[in-house]
Design an enzyme around this catalytic site. Structure first.
Site: not given
Ligand code: FPP
Length: 262
Positions: A36, A53, A147
């Protein structure tokens, strides 16, 4: 579900030494992470959310490498929840393209490290291109023994439980199961994690302290660790901090430890 580290390679031993973990320290077998804070990371830099992201994807690579070096068996990452469809289309489209970006650049190393890619979630509802990329990666790595890198994509724990209940009802209706036969292991067998050990350690980044519909059944006895660090800033050191905290916990699974019984 805990694993003692024996028979490590020189590289793994070096890493453990650097991180001040002894070879007999207990390393969690399965770590699950709610990644997050990508949006906030980007906002702090006046960048678009998708930049967060993208950076978050780079962290996935870094942490997968570290988990592999430490001998962790399963790393489950919450990459897209069933609720994330509510986000603007441009952001959803970007998130749906991330597996391809990630796998394109990381696949040679995945093969070299013997990593097995898996996913859990309602795959059929993902765009065809995302499904294709994930299917190809899962197929190509299905005989790898290192893994397990398990992406939760379009995953929601309640939906998973509903699906499991329906599948069990069908078995009862067809006479393959009776109501009396249903126990915890039956339910485990119908969840998307049926082939995986339960997580030993759950990490959530960015200061939020909730589960957000993630692995509600599977986390029953898992140790939780929360950090204010935003996911793009999460690194090997933060992972070690979480593992050290985990090692200090006293896991009793509802019972008592030997020294507490008199
Ligand atoms: C939440 O942060 C994060 C997500 C919804 C997406 C997570 C995805 C990645 C970290 C990359 C994944 C990689 C692959 C290879 C699939 P948020 O956007 O809600 O953050 P915020 O709460 O600060 O707005």
């Amino acid at each position: 579900m805990l694993k003692k580290i024996f028979g490590k390679s020189q590289k793994e031993k070096k890493l453990l030494k650097e991180q001040n973990l002894s070879e007999i320290d207990l390393i969690p077998s399965h770590i699950a992470i709610i990644m997050d804070g990508n949006g906030r990371w980007a906002k702090k830099r006046a960048m678009p959310r998708i930049a967060g992201h993208h950076e978050g994807m780079k962290t996935v690579r870094k942490i997968a490498r570290c988990a592999d070096d430490l001998g962790i068996k399963v790393l489950t990452l919450y990459a897209f929840s069933t609720e994330n469809w509510k986000r603007p289309k441009s952001e959803v489209d970007y998130l749906m393209g991330l597996p391809e970006k990630f796998l394109k650049s990381f696949m040679p190393e995945i093969m070299e490290r013997d990593i097995r890619v898996q996913m859990m979630g309602e795959k059929e509802a993902l765009p065809a291109s995302t499904q294709a990329v994930l299917n190809e990666a899962m197929e190509r790595t299905k005989n790898n023994n290192g893994l397990i890198l398990n992406f939760a994509m379009n995953y929601g724990s309640r939906a998973e439980i509903v699906r499991a209940m329906k599948d069990i009802m069908v078995e009862v209706k067809n006479g393959n199961l009776t109501v009396d036969m249903i126990d915890e292991s039956t339910i485990n067998n119908y969840l998307m994690t049926s082939q995986l050990p339960e997580p030993d350690l759950l990490i959530r980044t960015s200061g939020e302290v909730r589960l957000s519909n993630f692995m509600l059944w599977q986390l029953a006895y898992t140790e939780f660790w929360f950090t204010d660090t935003l996911w793009p800033d999460f690194d090997e050191e933060t992972l070690m901090e979480a593992i050290h905290a985990f090692q200090k916990r006293n896991r009793r699974y509802g019972g008592l430890k030997g020294e507490e019984i008199n």
